[in-house]
Design an enzyme around this catalytic site. Structure first.
Site, PDB file in Angstrom:
ATOM      1  CG  ASP A 139      -2.076   0.996   1.075  1.00 60.94           C
ATOM      2  OD1 ASP A 139      -2.455   1.309  -0.059  1.00 60.94           O
ATOM      3  OD2 ASP A 139      -2.570   1.472   2.100  1.00 60.94           O
ATOM      4  CB  CYS A 193     -20.928  -5.571 -10.248  1.00 60.09           C
ATOM      5  SG  CYS A 193     -19.511  -5.299  -9.173  1.00 60.09           S
ATOM      6  CB  CYS A 199     -21.182   0.015  -3.732  1.00 60.74           C
ATOM      7  SG  CYS A 199     -20.951  -0.179  -5.512  1.00 60.74           S
TER       8      CYS A 199
END
Length: 348
Positions: A139, A193, A199
């Site tokens: 990250d 999806c 979302c």
């Protein structure tokens, strides 16, 4: 061992170390990433995250980051909460903290695990008289983990731009091991999806201009963690009691019914939903002590207190007025501004 056997052994080792899933792809597997990143930055949607604009050639092309790498091993680690992350939003006098920040800092936990797997990989390769080099990333480097994880078959980037897995839902961290070993690669995962847009519809600030597009400048996670200075007054009421991050778009994903419980005890919730009055009373030393070992600590007391004051202003609880008024003269301009705003809101 041949390459396929060695790959299977790496996967087994990674799972034994605590990872939930492992996938393999080539560094060149995400040719579309550079263009998407360039468009994102050109539109200014990265906000104050200048690091996204830096080293775009590396971020958009993993092969350029380390030309000697032949394989990217992507690893997922579950942090699925054992509670409803949205329930705390109704407790206006308490702070809502993102699930990923409830326990110890994942950067430390995941990186240590990656290094253990990496050391084992080097040692095992040497037993077969093959030299192997590795680099591990979690990250903080110019690596686009989500596109790489999709190319490695771990999941797909959903309409909220986060990775979704058939086996892990939305609750997992990603780590990467780049290696000079040429290992068999996985097929990329496909989008699953369908017509679902839960979302997108739940986002309080409308941070998604379109499916699979994010404007960070309206994202609550960005505003409470990355953004420095006073938040736009039009957006402050939409923050609710969220003082660090936001889980809304993750929490409503139907694929979470397949989420695996976190194996790492360090991710267990220890922050909880503390009273806003208690957090508003923290000085710098108290903030550092309370959030030692937590990712929350990295934003510092001033930015965190700014968020707490916004939450107090949104609480509708006039008993918190004094807690906000105590910071009207704060040395940090954003904190003092947030205190003024909160006091004004509670007086309405």
């Amino acid at each position: 061992m041949n390459a396929a056997e060695f790959r299977a052994a790496i996967t087994a080792r990674a799972v034994a170390e605590g990872f939930s899933a492992v996938g393999y792809c080539a560094p060149s597997a995400i040719p579309e990433a550079a263009g998407r990143l360039a468009a994102f930055v050109a539109a200014g949607r990265h906000g104050q995250m200048g690091w996204m604009a830096e080293r775009m050639s590396w971020r958009g092309d993993p092969a350029a980051l380390w030309p000697e790498a032949r394989t990217v091993i992507m690893l997922a680690e579950s942090y699925a909460p054992g509670y409803d992350p949205l329930a705390v939003l109704a407790a206006r006098d308490r702070a809502a903290v993102s699930c990923y920040a409830q326990g110890r800092d994942y950067h430390d936990l995941v990186k240590k695990r990656l290094k253990r797997v990496g050391r084992w990989l080097i040692e095992e390769a040497a037993k077969g008289s093959e030299a192997a080099e590795i680099k591990v990333f979690v990250d903080t480097a110019p690596v686009m983990e989500k596109p790489l994880a999709e190319a490695a078959g771990l999941g797909w980037q959903g309409k909220h731009t986060n990775l979704v897995s058939r086996d892990l839902g939305s609750w997992f961290f990603l780590g990467a091991i780049f290696t000079t070993l040429d290992l068999p690669k996985d097929e990329a995962e496909t989008d699953r999806c369908g017509s679902c847009r839960a979302c997108l519809d739940i986002c309080p600030t409308g941070a998604f201009p379109a499916p699979r597009q994010l404007d960070a400048r309206r994202c609550i996670s960005y505003l409470t963690i990355e953004y420095r200075g006073p938040v736009d007054e039009a957006l402050r009421p939409l923050l609710g009691n969220r003082v660090y991050g936001c889980d809304d778009c993750l929490a409503v994903c139907p694929w979470n019914k397949f989420a695996q419980a976190a194996r790492e005890t360090g991710y267990a919730a220890r922050v909880g939903a503390p009273p806003l009055a208690e957090l508003a009373a923290l000085d710098d030393a108290g903030f550092r002590e309370r959030f030692s070992g937590s990712p929350i600590k990295r934003i510092g007391r001033d930015r965190f207190l700014r968020n707490v004051l916004y939450a107090i202003g949104n609480s509708r609880d006039r008993r918190l007025r004094e807690a906000a008024a105590a910071h009207l003269g704060d040395a940090d301009p954003a904190v003092a501004d947030a205190a003024r705003w909160a006091v004004g809101r509670l007086a309405e």
